[in-house]
Design an enzyme around this catalytic site. Structure first.
Site, PDB file in Angstrom:
ATOM      1  N   LYS A   1       0.843  -1.202   0.000  1.00  0.00           N
ATOM      2  CA  LYS A   1       0.000   0.000   0.000  1.00  0.00           C
ATOM      3  C   LYS A   1       0.876   1.248   0.000  1.00  0.00           C
ATOM      4  O   LYS A   1       0.619   2.205  -0.737  1.00  0.00           O
ATOM      5  CB  LYS A   1      -0.933  -0.011   1.220  1.00  0.00           C
TER       6      LYS A   1
ATOM      7  N   GLN B   1      -4.482  -1.282   9.817  1.00  0.00           N
ATOM      8  CA  GLN B   1      -4.452  -2.618   9.209  1.00  0.00           C
ATOM      9  C   GLN B   1      -5.034  -3.653  10.174  1.00  0.00           C
ATOM     10  O   GLN B   1      -4.693  -3.685  11.359  1.00  0.00           O
ATOM     11  CB  GLN B   1      -3.001  -2.973   8.822  1.00  0.00           C
TER      12      GLN B   1
ATOM     13  N   ASP C   1     -10.838   3.244   4.793  1.00  0.00           N
ATOM     14  CA  ASP C   1     -11.303   1.863   4.629  1.00  0.00           C
ATOM     15  C   ASP C   1     -12.817   1.737   4.745  1.00  0.00           C
ATOM     16  O   ASP C   1     -13.363   0.652   4.513  1.00  0.00           O
ATOM     17  CB  ASP C   1     -10.678   0.967   5.707  1.00  0.00           C
TER      18      ASP C   1
HETATM   19  N1  GUN Z   1      -6.957  -6.532   6.438  1.00  0.00           N
HETATM   20  C1  GUN Z   1      -7.345  -7.274   5.379  1.00  0.00           C
HETATM   21  N2  GUN Z   1      -7.859  -6.486   4.410  1.00  0.00           N
HETATM   22  C2  GUN Z   1      -7.795  -5.214   4.881  1.00  0.00           C
HETATM   23  C3  GUN Z   1      -8.174  -3.955   4.326  1.00  0.00           C
HETATM   24  O1  GUN Z   1      -8.687  -3.841   3.209  1.00  0.00           O
HETATM   25  N3  GUN Z   1      -7.938  -2.886   5.111  1.00  0.00           N
HETATM   26  C4  GUN Z   1      -7.386  -2.986   6.350  1.00  0.00           C
HETATM   27  N4  GUN Z   1      -7.217  -1.872   7.046  1.00  0.00           N
HETATM   28  N5  GUN Z   1      -7.034  -4.131   6.890  1.00  0.00           N
HETATM   29  C5  GUN Z   1      -7.233  -5.249   6.148  1.00  0.00           C
END
Ligand code: GUN
Length: 277
Positions: free
Chosen positions: A50, A94, A117
């Protein structure tokens, strides 16, 4: 029939290029803060990807790494600081978080307008009410991939296998918002195949390698595989790709399907959070 491969990598590249062009036009750079707690190796890899994508798109990003033993209070204090930080427009925590931290409380602490998110319960509630101001990245990526390939959603039977807050539930809401008839299946579903056989759109988001076999798939279905389990050093999806591609109209590969779309949608969501300053 052999399925069209839904090439998420190619679509994601186009989206990332468009984000980069948009960022270049802005006087102030959008800023993303990623927060990671503990040493989950997969999470570390995802967050690294990311951040790299942000850098390539010209988005300012910073990473906050907290040790596994960090307290809920420490994490809340960090989020409060980021909520106030004027160079940060988007905050990502995350998941999963260590067990001793209340995930719901943490996600609710992220400012609604910086919630990249869409995991804050206000944004999740808006999505459930049909308002897609801030939606989670993976569901948004799935819908975009179907739309890019002109796969009609309205009126179709969509079956989502998995009910996580990250993928299953929000993607079901997004499909419903587009007039699909939606069924959500999960670990307690009796006779899963009876449901999946009826799916024009089948979304597998469980994390059980190859659990969707060809006999569970309707001829001509769109099959979206969100699973990514490391199996013998290889990323393996929830769908038995080789067998199912002979039946489906279109199918996502693993890797190279949904994964790259998640990252592209994170960049797009960062731009959107920048818009609502
Ligand atoms: N863990 C697995 N997928 C995601 C996501 O799309 N965003 C976040 N913040 N954590 C995750």
């Amino acid at each position: 029939m052999t399925a069209t491969i839904l090439d998420g990598k190619a679509v994601a590249e186009r989206i990332k290029a468009a984000v980069k062009a948009e960022v270049a036009k802005r006087r102030e750079k959008p800023g993303l803060a990623a927060v990671i707690v503990g040493e989950n190796p997969a999470s570390r890899v995802y967050v690294g990807m990311k951040q790299k994508a942000c850098e390539e798109a010209g988005i300012y990003s910073e990473l906050h790494k907290l040790p596994e033993k960090a307290t809920e209070k420490e994490l809340l204090q960090l989020i409060e600081r980021l909520n106030e930080d004027r160079k940060i427009h988007a905050i990502l925590v995350q998941l999963p978080l260590p067990k001793h931290i209340n995930e719901e409380k943490i996600l609710a602490a992220v400012a609604v307008e910086k919630d990249v998110d869409g995991f804050n319960p206000v944004n999740a509630g808006k999505l459930a009410a049909g308002n897609e101001e801030a939606v989670p990245c993976t569901p948004k990526g799935i819908i975009r991939l179907l739309e890019e390939h002109k796969f009609e959603i309205g009126g179709k039977n969509a079956v989502v296998v998995g009910r996580s807050n990250i993928v299953g539930r929000p993607v079901a809401m997004m499909l419903l918002n587009r007039d699909a008839t939606v069924t959500i299946c999960h670990s307690k579903t009796k006779d899963l195949k009876q449901h999946t056989k009826n799916a024009d759109i089948l979304i597998a988001a469980v994390g059980k390698p190859k659990m969707i076999t060809a006999d569970m798939v309707k001829d001509g279905a769109a099959v979206i595989d969100v699973g990514t389990t490391k199996l013998g050093g290889k990323l393996t999806g929830d769908v038995d790709f080789e067998a199912v591609k002979k039946k489906a109209a279109c199918i996502t590969p693993v890797p190279g399907g949904v994964g790259p779309m998640t990252i592209a949608m994170l960049l797009e969501n960062t731009i959107e959070r920048h818009n609502v300053r």
